[in-house]
Design an enzyme around this catalytic site. Structure first.
Site, mmCIF file in Angstrom:
data_model
loop_
_atom_site.group_PDB
_atom_site.id
_atom_site.type_symbol
_atom_site.label_atom_id
_atom_site.label_comp_id
_atom_site.label_asym_id
_atom_site.label_seq_id
_atom_site.Cartn_x
_atom_site.Cartn_y
_atom_site.Cartn_z
ATOM 1 N N GLY A 9 39.219 33.602 40.805
ATOM 2 C CA GLY A 9 38.749 34.177 39.551
ATOM 3 C C GLY A 9 39.767 34.023 38.437
ATOM 4 O O GLY A 9 39.794 34.815 37.497
ATOM 5 N N ASN A 11 39.844 32.091 36.049
ATOM 6 C CA ASN A 11 39.284 31.551 34.811
ATOM 7 C C ASN A 11 38.939 32.625 33.787
ATOM 8 O O ASN A 11 38.586 32.297 32.643
ATOM 9 C CB ASN A 11 38.023 30.738 35.114
ATOM 10 C CG ASN A 11 36.950 31.560 35.808
ATOM 11 O OD1 ASN A 11 37.029 31.720 37.027
ATOM 12 N ND2 ASN A 11 35.976 32.082 35.079
ATOM 13 N N GLY A 15 42.401 37.884 36.184
ATOM 14 C CA GLY A 15 42.819 36.674 36.874
ATOM 15 C C GLY A 15 43.369 35.623 35.929
ATOM 16 O O GLY A 15 44.347 34.932 36.247
ATOM 17 N N SER A 132 41.318 48.187 43.115
ATOM 18 C CA SER A 132 40.898 48.924 41.929
ATOM 19 C C SER A 132 41.308 50.379 42.056
ATOM 20 O O SER A 132 41.286 50.959 43.153
ATOM 21 C CB SER A 132 39.377 48.838 41.762
ATOM 22 O OG SER A 132 38.919 49.727 40.761
ATOM 23 N N TYR A 157 30.526 48.929 44.118
ATOM 24 C CA TYR A 157 31.677 48.144 43.649
ATOM 25 C C TYR A 157 32.982 48.772 44.141
ATOM 26 O O TYR A 157 33.851 48.078 44.682
ATOM 27 C CB TYR A 157 31.687 48.065 42.125
ATOM 28 C CG TYR A 157 32.972 47.483 41.575
ATOM 29 C CD1 TYR A 157 33.200 46.108 41.619
ATOM 30 C CD2 TYR A 157 33.955 48.302 41.024
ATOM 31 C CE1 TYR A 157 34.386 45.565 41.128
ATOM 32 C CE2 TYR A 157 35.138 47.771 40.532
ATOM 33 C CZ TYR A 157 35.347 46.400 40.591
ATOM 34 O OH TYR A 157 36.528 45.876 40.112
#
Length: 307
Positions: A9, A11, A15, A132, A157
């Site tokens: 990730g 991009n 990240g 997280s 999540y």
């Protein structure tokens, strides 16, 4: 720096900033992304900020578990397991493999990825798992790991990130037991908001209105460029130990990286071992099954071996 780092990730979001900071060290940075166009945009942005940056793209789709075997043999000094899907709608979605999308991508995808990359990692390699802050407020539901009966997007999540973090701690325990020098480190970015994040065209441009609306939140939270510091620290600092948890200094929400105490659900070894076993079953792979190919140790796959 003659090192090569993979950031899943890389991009976008946190990240991207992990990749940008690591590129500034002179290391080769590899952006793991399923979207070549977004990866190209990120590489353009990094090269604009870091002249001479050594950066490339690796096609990677964490939601497609069978495809991850293609990365076997790639050699990285550190892997930052950062990519994550966050859905906010009421509809439960699945990967092509039939797994709940967030659990399947965020946790099972990285679980499988590590299996294929570990055998080629050097003895001083690092696996850095980005969790997280919200994961600390939930517990795994072993009767419904993939939220088939009671789906709530935010909770699902958070549970997927908890599973990632527990995997990171369990991985380090198993690496130690196997005699490997690879370190597994867990970190989290605290409270990282887009509205507090500087622009990085063509990846993302923050509007003036967005920046102004985000100013009050800046008293407690931070931008994604700052949230990336914990992962960068976990990759680079020689004082970082396997099994560490790193987060922002101020209430775990913002500030410079600091080592945090591993407690509460994150310290639950039984839960971590159960999640590992579930990961082996659901992902169809065992992350340590071939570590002996390059690390000179015996495969350790069973609970009966004291893990």
């Amino acid at each position: 720096m003659d090192k090569t780092f993979l950031i899943t990730g890389g991009n976008a979001g946190i990240g991207y900033f992990v990749a940008e900071r690591l590129a500034g060290t002179g290391a080769t940075v590899v952006l793991g992304s399923r979207d070549p166009a977004k990866a190209t945009a990120a590489m353009t942005a990094i090269r604009a900020r870091v002249p001479g940056a050594r950066v490339r793209h690796l096609q990677l789709d964490l939601a497609d578990l069978p495809s991850l075997e293609a990365v076997a043999g790639e050699r990285f000094d550190a892997v930052v397991c950062n990519a994550g899907v966050l859905l906010d709608g009421p509809e439960r979605r699945e990967t092509g493999d039939g797994h709940e999308l967030m659990f399947g991508t965020n946790h099972l995808g990285h679980f499988a990825l590590v299996r294929w990359l570990l055998p080629s990692m050097p003895e001083d390699g690092r696996v850095v798992t980005t969790g997280s802050f919200t994961a600390k407020s939930v517990e795994p539901d072993f009767d419904d790991l993939q939220s088939t009966r009671d789906y709530r997007a935010k909770r699902t999540y958070s549970r997927s990130k908890l599973a990632q973090m527990l995997f990171g701690f369990e991985l380090d325990r198993r690496l130690r037991a196997a005699g490997s020098g690879v370190r597994s480190v867990v970190c989290h970015p605290g409270g990282a908001l887009d509205s507090l994040t500087p622009s990085r065209p063509p990846v993302r441009v923050r509007s003036t209105g967005e920046r102004l609306r985000g100013l009050p939140a800046g008293l407690l939270l931070q931008g994604k460029h700052a949230g990336a510091r914990t992962a960068v620290h976990a990759v680079l600092d020689p004082a970082v130990s396997g099994g560490d948890l790193w987060g922002p200094r101020m209430f775990g929400l913002r500030g410079a990286p600091v080592r945090e105490e591993v407690r509460g659900v994150l310290a639950d070894r039984e839960a971590a071992a159960r999640l590992w076993a579930a990961g082996v079953e659901l992902a169809g792979v065992e992350p340590l099954c071939h570590i002996g190919l390059t690390h000179g140790v015996i495969s350790m796959t069973n609970r009966e071996e004291g893990l």
